[in-house]
Motif scaffolding. Sequence first.
Motif, PDB file in Angstrom:
ATOM      1  N   GLU A  22       0.848  -1.289   0.106  1.00 39.32           N
ATOM      2  CA  GLU A  22      -0.081   0.021  -0.182  1.00 39.32           C
ATOM      3  C   GLU A  22       0.836   1.275  -0.049  1.00 39.32           C
ATOM      4  OE1 GLU A  22      -0.649  -2.635   2.092  1.00 39.32           O
ATOM      5  OE2 GLU A  22      -2.818  -3.209   1.469  1.00 39.32           O
ATOM      6  N   THR A  23       0.290   2.363  -0.638  1.00 43.20           N
ATOM      7  CA  THR A  23       0.989   3.695  -0.578  1.00 43.20           C
ATOM      8  C   THR A  23       0.975   4.092   0.766  1.00 43.20           C
ATOM      9  OG1 THR A  23       0.464   3.840  -3.125  1.00 43.20           O
ATOM     10  CG2 THR A  23       0.946   5.964  -1.710  1.00 43.20           C
ATOM     11  N   PRO A  24       2.092   4.716   1.330  1.00 42.29           N
ATOM     12  CA  PRO A  24       1.861   5.289   2.554  1.00 42.29           C
ATOM     13  C   PRO A  24       1.226   6.583   2.496  1.00 42.29           C
ATOM     14  CG  PRO A  24       4.007   5.648   1.762  1.00 42.29           C
ATOM     15  CD  PRO A  24       3.247   4.742   0.810  1.00 42.29           C
ATOM     16  N   ILE A  25       0.753   7.105   3.713  1.00 42.04           N
ATOM     17  CA  ILE A  25       0.275   8.446   3.868  1.00 42.04           C
ATOM     18  C   ILE A  25       1.106   9.314   4.660  1.00 42.04           C
ATOM     19  CG2 ILE A  25      -2.278   7.440   3.404  1.00 42.04           C
ATOM     20  CD1 ILE A  25      -2.453   7.842   6.428  1.00 42.04           C
ATOM     21  N   GLY A  26       0.950  10.548   4.565  1.00 40.60           N
ATOM     22  CA  GLY A  26       1.819  11.522   5.197  1.00 40.60           C
ATOM     23  C   GLY A  26       2.094  12.537   4.420  1.00 40.60           C
ATOM     24  N   GLU A  27       2.924  13.466   4.914  1.00 37.92           N
ATOM     25  CA  GLU A  27       3.725  14.616   4.405  1.00 37.92           C
ATOM     26  C   GLU A  27       5.119  14.331   3.788  1.00 37.92           C
ATOM     27  OE1 GLU A  27       4.931  19.108   5.519  1.00 37.92           O
ATOM     28  OE2 GLU A  27       3.242  18.101   6.417  1.00 37.92           O
ATOM     29  N   PHE A  28       5.334  14.735   2.436  1.00 38.73           N
ATOM     30  CA  PHE A  28       6.603  14.272   2.018  1.00 38.73           C
ATOM     31  C   PHE A  28       6.984  15.650   1.411  1.00 38.73           C
ATOM     32  CE2 PHE A  28       4.262  10.396   2.316  1.00 38.73           C
ATOM     33  CZ  PHE A  28       5.333   9.553   2.469  1.00 38.73           C
ATOM     34  N   THR A  29       8.432  16.024   0.700  1.00 37.64           N
ATOM     35  CA  THR A  29       8.806  16.790  -0.063  1.00 37.64           C
ATOM     36  C   THR A  29       9.526  16.132  -1.320  1.00 37.64           C
ATOM     37  OG1 THR A  29      11.079  17.074   1.377  1.00 37.64           O
ATOM     38  CG2 THR A  29       9.438  18.413   1.756  1.00 37.64           C
ATOM     39  N   VAL A  30       9.469  16.924  -2.460  1.00 33.47           N
ATOM     40  CA  VAL A  30      10.174  16.468  -3.697  1.00 33.47           C
ATOM     41  C   VAL A  30      11.557  16.415  -3.444  1.00 33.47           C
ATOM     42  CG1 VAL A  30      10.422  17.001  -6.169  1.00 33.47           C
ATOM     43  CG2 VAL A  30       8.091  17.034  -4.904  1.00 33.47           C
ATOM     44  N   GLY A  31      12.460  15.222  -3.837  1.00 29.87           N
ATOM     45  CA  GLY A  31      13.684  15.165  -3.718  1.00 29.87           C
ATOM     46  C   GLY A  31      14.238  15.375  -5.364  1.00 29.87           C
ATOM     47  N   ILE A  32      14.967  14.353  -5.420  1.00 24.53           N
ATOM     48  CA  ILE A  32      15.554  14.406  -6.962  1.00 24.53           C
ATOM     49  C   ILE A  32      14.625  14.151  -8.028  1.00 24.53           C
ATOM     50  CG2 ILE A  32      17.425  12.930  -8.619  1.00 24.53           C
ATOM     51  CD1 ILE A  32      19.006  12.476  -6.054  1.00 24.53           C
ATOM     52  N   LYS A  33      14.779  14.859  -9.003  1.00 24.26           N
ATOM     53  CA  LYS A  33      14.025  14.673 -10.176  1.00 24.26           C
ATOM     54  C   LYS A  33      14.801  14.444 -11.480  1.00 24.26           C
ATOM     55  CE  LYS A  33      11.014  18.386 -10.917  1.00 24.26           C
ATOM     56  NZ  LYS A  33      10.858  19.653 -11.199  1.00 24.26           N
ATOM     57  N   GLN A  34      14.436  13.298 -11.984  1.00 27.12           N
ATOM     58  CA  GLN A  34      14.902  12.520 -13.363  1.00 27.12           C
ATOM     59  C   GLN A  34      13.961  12.498 -14.302  1.00 27.12           C
ATOM     60  OE1 GLN A  34      16.459   9.265 -10.753  1.00 27.12           O
ATOM     61  NE2 GLN A  34      18.541   9.744 -11.565  1.00 27.12           N
ATOM     62  N   LYS A  35      14.517  12.627 -15.386  1.00 33.48           N
ATOM     63  CA  LYS A  35      13.807  12.261 -16.787  1.00 33.48           C
ATOM     64  C   LYS A  35      14.601  10.892 -17.362  1.00 33.48           C
ATOM     65  CE  LYS A  35      13.356  17.140 -18.309  1.00 33.48           C
ATOM     66  NZ  LYS A  35      13.787  18.028 -19.591  1.00 33.48           N
ATOM     67  N   LYS A  36      13.878  10.335 -17.962  1.00 32.63           N
ATOM     68  CA  LYS A  36      14.203   8.959 -18.510  1.00 32.63           C
ATOM     69  C   LYS A  36      15.144   8.236 -17.439  1.00 32.63           C
ATOM     70  CE  LYS A  36      14.759  10.789 -23.317  1.00 32.63           C
ATOM     71  NZ  LYS A  36      15.821  10.742 -24.381  1.00 32.63           N
ATOM     72  N   PRO A  37      14.264   7.722 -16.375  1.00 36.18           N
ATOM     73  CA  PRO A  37      14.826   7.266 -15.178  1.00 36.18           C
ATOM     74  C   PRO A  37      15.217   5.897 -15.492  1.00 36.18           C
ATOM     75  CG  PRO A  37      12.605   7.314 -14.681  1.00 36.18           C
ATOM     76  CD  PRO A  37      12.920   8.235 -15.868  1.00 36.18           C
ATOM     77  N   ALA A  38      16.437   5.223 -14.787  1.00 37.74           N
ATOM     78  CA  ALA A  38      16.504   3.857 -14.858  1.00 37.74           C
ATOM     79  C   ALA A  38      16.139   3.195 -13.691  1.00 37.74           C
ATOM     80  CB  ALA A  38      18.038   3.506 -15.044  1.00 37.74           C
ATOM     81  N   HIS A  39      15.688   1.887 -13.390  1.00 35.91           N
ATOM     82  CA  HIS A  39      15.366   1.113 -12.403  1.00 35.91           C
ATOM     83  C   HIS A  39      16.616   0.605 -11.674  1.00 35.91           C
ATOM     84  CE1 HIS A  39      13.315  -1.032  -9.357  1.00 35.91           C
ATOM     85  NE2 HIS A  39      11.752  -0.684  -9.980  1.00 35.91           N
ATOM     86  N   THR A  40      17.127   1.405 -10.745  1.00 35.99           N
ATOM     87  CA  THR A  40      18.432   0.685 -10.434  1.00 35.99           C
ATOM     88  C   THR A  40      18.534  -0.346  -9.425  1.00 35.99           C
ATOM     89  OG1 THR A  40      18.180   2.278  -8.441  1.00 35.99           O
ATOM     90  CG2 THR A  40      19.440   3.388 -10.383  1.00 35.99           C
ATOM     91  N   VAL A  41      17.247  -0.582  -8.937  1.00 36.44           N
ATOM     92  CA  VAL A  41      17.133  -1.839  -7.933  1.00 36.44           C
ATOM     93  C   VAL A  41      17.030  -3.003  -8.769  1.00 36.44           C
ATOM     94  CG1 VAL A  41      15.655  -2.912  -6.182  1.00 36.44           C
ATOM     95  CG2 VAL A  41      15.945  -0.508  -6.179  1.00 36.44           C
TER      96      VAL A  41
END
Length: 499
Positions: A409-428
Motif C-alpha cells: 500500500e502507498t503510505p500516507i503522510g507529508e513528503f517533499t520532492v527530492g531528486i527529479k529525473q528524466k528517463k529514469p533507470a530502475h536501479t534496484v
Amino acid sequence: MRGLAVVALGAVLIWFGSSQGRSGTVAAGEQGGEVAPAVGDVSPVTLAAERGTVGSAAGPMMRRKPELDAAEAERIAQEQREALRIQQEAEEDRQRKAQRDELERQRLAAEAAEAAEAAEAAARADATPTADLAANDDGAFGFASSGPGTERVAELLLDAWLAGDPEDLSTYLQQGEGTKLPTTQRQLISAFWQALGPQVDGARAIYDRVQGQQGVTSVQLGLLAAALDPPGRRGVPRAASSLRPEPLAHAMRMVLLGDEAASLLDAREYAGSAVAWSELIKLEIAADWAPHRSALLGWAKQLKQAQANHRFSARGEWPSTEVTVERNDTLTGIRKRVMGATPGFTICTGLIEASNEITATRIQPDDVLRIPTDPANCIVDLEARLVMYRHGDEIVRAWECGIGKPGSETPIGEFTVGIKQKKPAHTVWGLPYGHPDNPLGSHWLELQRGGKKTSYGIHGTNDPDGVGSEVSLGCIRMRNEDVGELFRLLPQGAQVILQ
C-alpha cells in the motif's frame, strides 16, 4: 542612477557605443538539477535590474547634438511611462487586495455563523427528549436529518445533478425512505432542484414558505437563496472549514459550484471559473460518500481550460512578484536570484515558463517576468486516485493516478520532492530507461520524508492502462504525458501530501 557627463565628442561616442552593446538575446536556462529549500512562508519580493541613464553636465558653452537631445527626451518620456505603469499596477494590486480581504472577511463571518448555529443546535438537542428528535429535527448535528437519511438524499441530489435526471431522487422523496425526512426539508430539496431550471418562481414561493420552519438549517436556506440568483452571478456561501460538513448542505454547495464554474467558463470569466472548479473538486474529495471518479476527471478537464487563462496566463490575476531580465540572464539564474532573496521559497524554471507563457528558448533583456508567490505543492488522494497540483490551496491541475496494490500500500503522510529525473533507470532491478520491464516511465520525482530519501516516488508508467488502479509497489503511478507536466511544474523541495 548612473550619470555620465557629456564633456567631449569622444566621450559621447564611447557612451553611445556602449549603449548599443546592451541589446541582444539571452538563452533560457535548462530545467533540472535544481536544489531548493523546503517550502515555507512566502513573502513577495520585487527584483529589478539597474537601469542606466545619461545626465546632462554640460556647461552653458556646450551644446548637445539634436540627435542626443531627442534621445534624452525619449529617455525621459520612457521613464514617465514606466512610472505611470508602476503607479497603475500598484493601484490594481491595492484593489485586488481589498477584494481578497473582503472575501476573507465574508468567509470568516460565514464560518462563525455556521459554528454558532451548530452549537445552538447541539444545545437544543441536549434539552430535547430522545423520542422527539425526529419531530423536532432542525437539520443540525445530533438530529435525524444529519443521519443516514440525509446522507442518502445528499448523494441522490448530487447523482441527479451529475446525470441530469432527478427520477431516483424524486422516487426516494415521495415513496422511499425519504418520506421519513421532515416535510420542510423535502420541500427545500424540491425547491432547490426547481431553482436550477426554469421554475424559479415556484422555488422562490417555497423558499418564502419554509423560512423559519423546523427541519431545515439557515445554511441550507442560504444555499437555496443562492440558487435563486441567475447562473454565473450566484454568491455560493463557503463551508465552515472547522466543522464536519452536513451532507445535504455539502451536496447543495457542490451543485451550485459546478453550475457556477461552467457558467463562468462559458462567459470567459476564467479566474472565477478556475476557483469554482478547484473548490468543487476539494468538496468532492472531502465528502463522506465514495468519490465520483469519472466526475472528478471531467471537472479536471474543465479546470485545465480555465487555468490556462488564469494561473497559466501572464495576464491572469494571481499573486506574483516581477523580475526584470538582465543582460546575459537565464531562467536558471533568475530562479536562483528569486529563491536567494526569499528564504524558504522554491520555484522551478518550468513553472516560470508556464506562468509567463514562454514558448521560445530565448528571453530578452528588459523583459518583465511574473513569478508566482503562492507556493507550488501537491496533494494525492488515494481513494479518489487523483493527483492535485496546487498554487497555495487552489488546485491548478488534476490527473488520474495508480496507487499501491494490496500488500504494498502507498503510505500516507507529508513528503517533499527530492531528486527529479528524466528517463529514469530502475536501479534496484538493474533496468535501463526504455526497457519493457522498467515500470518507471518517462519521469521520476523522488519523495523524501523528514529530509531523508524513501523508496517511494511519483513516476510515469510502461502500462498506461493500469493507471487508476492498485498496481504499484507503493509509488504514485501516472501516465507519461501527465507526469511530464507535473515534473515541469513542481519544484524540488515542494510539499507533497499523500492522504
